[in-house]
Every structure is written in C-alpha cells, then in structure tokens.
Design a protein around this motif. Structure first.
Motif, PDB file in Angstrom:
ATOM      1  N   TRP A  86       0.837  -1.195   0.000  1.00 13.32           N
ATOM      2  CA  TRP A  86       0.000   0.000   0.000  1.00 13.32           C
ATOM      3  C   TRP A  86       0.875   1.249   0.000  1.00 13.32           C
ATOM      4  O   TRP A  86       1.875   1.318   0.717  1.00 13.32           O
ATOM      5  N   THR A 138      -2.709  -6.053  -9.077  1.00 10.87           N
ATOM      6  CA  THR A 138      -3.435  -6.757  -8.026  1.00 10.87           C
ATOM      7  C   THR A 138      -2.609  -6.935  -6.751  1.00 10.87           C
ATOM      8  O   THR A 138      -3.139  -7.331  -5.724  1.00 10.87           O
ATOM      9  N   GLY A 158      -1.838  -1.338  -3.674  1.00  9.90           N
ATOM     10  CA  GLY A 158      -2.980  -0.571  -3.209  1.00  9.90           C
ATOM     11  C   GLY A 158      -2.604   0.865  -2.945  1.00  9.90           C
ATOM     12  O   GLY A 158      -1.426   1.187  -2.715  1.00  9.90           O
ATOM     13  N   VAL A 195     -11.000   6.547  -9.244  1.00  8.99           N
ATOM     14  CA  VAL A 195     -10.909   5.352  -8.407  1.00  8.99           C
ATOM     15  C   VAL A 195     -11.530   4.156  -9.121  1.00  8.99           C
ATOM     16  O   VAL A 195     -11.000   3.039  -9.075  1.00  8.99           O
ATOM     17  N   SER A 196     -12.638   4.375  -9.801  1.00 10.33           N
ATOM     18  CA  SER A 196     -13.277   3.293 -10.560  1.00 10.33           C
ATOM     19  C   SER A 196     -12.334   2.766 -11.637  1.00 10.33           C
ATOM     20  O   SER A 196     -12.205   1.546 -11.833  1.00 10.33           O
ATOM     21  N   ARG A 235      -9.496   0.758 -10.022  1.00  7.83           N
ATOM     22  CA  ARG A 235      -9.958  -0.556  -9.577  1.00  7.83           C
ATOM     23  C   ARG A 235     -10.127  -1.508 -10.752  1.00  7.83           C
ATOM     24  O   ARG A 235      -9.892  -2.716 -10.623  1.00  7.83           O
ATOM     25  N   ARG A 236     -10.511  -0.971 -11.914  1.00  7.82           N
ATOM     26  CA  ARG A 236     -10.694  -1.827 -13.097  1.00  7.82           C
ATOM     27  C   ARG A 236      -9.378  -2.459 -13.550  1.00  7.82           C
ATOM     28  O   ARG A 236      -9.386  -3.545 -14.136  1.00  7.82           O
ATOM     29  N   LEU A 257      -5.983  -2.327  -9.091  1.00  8.04           N
ATOM     30  CA  LEU A 257      -5.486  -1.670  -7.888  1.00  8.04           C
ATOM     31  C   LEU A 257      -6.577  -1.613  -6.819  1.00  8.04           C
ATOM     32  O   LEU A 257      -7.755  -1.413  -7.124  1.00  8.04           O
ATOM     33  N   ALA A 258      -6.183  -1.786  -5.573  1.00  7.17           N
ATOM     34  CA  ALA A 258      -7.092  -1.567  -4.448  1.00  7.17           C
ATOM     35  C   ALA A 258      -6.936  -0.114  -3.994  1.00  7.17           C
ATOM     36  O   ALA A 258      -5.867   0.482  -4.138  1.00  7.17           O
ATOM     37  N   VAL A 259      -8.008   0.454  -3.451  1.00  7.01           N
ATOM     38  CA  VAL A 259      -7.976   1.864  -3.033  1.00  7.01           C
ATOM     39  C   VAL A 259      -8.615   1.975  -1.652  1.00  7.01           C
ATOM     40  O   VAL A 259      -9.674   1.395  -1.388  1.00  7.01           O
ATOM     41  N   VAL A 269     -14.211   2.733  -2.826  1.00  6.69           N
ATOM     42  CA  VAL A 269     -12.971   2.201  -2.264  1.00  6.69           C
ATOM     43  C   VAL A 269     -13.151   0.744  -1.856  1.00  6.69           C
ATOM     44  O   VAL A 269     -14.271   0.249  -1.704  1.00  6.69           O
ATOM     45  N   THR A 270     -12.040   0.048  -1.683  1.00 11.77           N
ATOM     46  CA  THR A 270     -12.054  -1.349  -1.249  1.00 11.77           C
ATOM     47  C   THR A 270     -11.712  -1.494   0.224  1.00 11.77           C
ATOM     48  O   THR A 270     -11.947  -2.552   0.812  1.00 11.77           O
TER      49      THR A 270
END
Length: 231
Positions: free
Chosen positions: A43, A72, A75, A94-95, A98-99, A102-104, A124-125
């Motif tokens: 992260w 993957t 983050g 952010v969308s 994530r596509r 990446l995690a946010v 967010v995740t």
C-alpha cells in the motif's frame, strides 16, 4: 518514529507529496531488487491533489510500473481526504484504477474532518479507521467504541475491508476484535522499516480468544509485540 499523520499534512502544505510518493516507490523498488518479498498487498499513501492534477493518473501508474508487480499486488491509500473537492472526478478515477486491479483505501477515516459522504460516493475497497478512534478504546464503553462498532457493521454491509490504525496496546487489539474489526496496524505490531519486517496487517480473528499469543506474527517482524512474544 513520528506518526505519519503528524507530517503528511506538512508535506501537503509544502507541496512535496508527489516527490514523497516517488521517493517511497524508489525505496520499495530497492527492497524488491534486494530480494525482499512483500507481506501481502503493498500500500502507498497518495495525495488526492496529485491524482487530480493534469496527468496525475498517468504519473501515478508510471511510477507503480517501475516496481514490476501486477496491479493486483498494489494498493493506494488516499490521504487528506477532507480536501477532496472534485468528488465526481475522484470517483471516476478510483473506478478506473480498480478496473486495472489496484485496491484503493480511504485513510484516517473517522477523524473529525473526514466526510462520511466519501464512503458512499467513492468506490474504495478498504477503510482505515483513524488512530484517534483506536486511542479512545478502553475497558469501558464510550463514544469511540460505539463509532468503531457502527463502522464495523457498515463496512460489512458495504463489503469494504476495515483496518484500525494506531494500535499501541493489547487492550486495544482485544477491543477491536470484539467489536468486529478484522485488521489492525500500529507500532505495537511493527515499527517502520523495510517491507519484509512488517505484515500488511494483523488478522484479529484470533485475538478475541484470550491472549496476544493467539496472533500470527511473521518471524522476521521487528516490533514490540514480536519481542513480547519472544520472536
């Protein structure tokens, strides 16, 4: 060590958060080249202002590509979230991130200045509970306990990972586990240093049992908790 929340705001004010991000990526790149292995997902703190500026996302992705790791495995933690004014643009960014895998995360959530609306609008995740909430946990029920319990329930309903920041005592660990918070970070668990010294977070599922001996801590971790357990 100085907690990050005490100097990240200064870096934001000085306008050097982009340089700080690049420095951290370079340090991680050095660790990876030396054969160190990440403990889970890596992260990185990122200022929303650096993402929102022209070419910000491209700059971000170019830096992360230097690590040679799949998205993957990475983050991003959005810092200074109270300063996000262009929520619509941030939601789109952010969308998109994530596509690609990446995690946010929203960092420091629960601080007095953090807007609750960001949790609803930005996909967010992960949410990181502010250390001020962790510090308010104790043997007696109080406002911090009620807020943390409510956040744990909300995170489960929204299918968002929840991690508590600033854990400094076994009492706080047990309180968090009983309140349903699944993960924790803090100086009790690991001091700042190379990536192979620290777990990404500690799973609290077993901490609700009886003692700190139930926690799984990697042998190479150098932290007060690890020393307490004789690791």
């Amino acid at each position: 060590s100085i907690p990050a929340k005490e100097w990240l705001g200064v870096a934001e004010w000085l306008g050097v958060t982009a340089e700080l991000f690049e420095h951290v990526v370079a340090a991680v790149q050095t660790d990876l080249a030396a054969g160190m292995s990440p403990q889970g997902r890596l992260w990185f703190n990122i200022s929303p202002n650096d993402m929102l500026r022209s070419g910000g996302v491209e700059w971000l992705l170019e830096n992360l590509q230097r690590l040679g790791l799949p998205p993957t495995a990475l983050g991003l933690e959005l810092t200074e979230t109270e300063a996000i004014e262009e929520t619509g643009r941030m939601t789109t960014m952010v969308s998109d991130l994530r596509r690609v895998g990446l995690a946010v995360a929203l960092d420091g959530f629960g601080a007095r200045s953090s807007p609750l609306g960001h949790l609803v609008e930005i996909p967010v995740t992960r949410v990181k509970l502010d250390s001020s909430l962790t510090a308010g946990l104790g043997p007696h029920t109080g406002p911090a306990t009620w807020v943390v319990s409510a956040m744990a329930n909300l995170a489960r309903r929204l299918d968002i990972e929840l991690v508590a920041e600033g854990v400094s005592s076994g009492e706080q660990l047990r309180a968090l586990a009983h309140l349903g918070v699944p993960g924790a970070q803090g100086f009790l668990l690991c001091l700042p240093g190379p990536m192979n010294r620290c777990p990404g977070r500690v799973d609290l599922a077993m901490a609700a049992q009886t003692t700190l001996q139930s926690l799984e801590v990697p042998d190479q971790v150098d932290a007060p908790l690890a020393r307490q357990l004789g690791r």
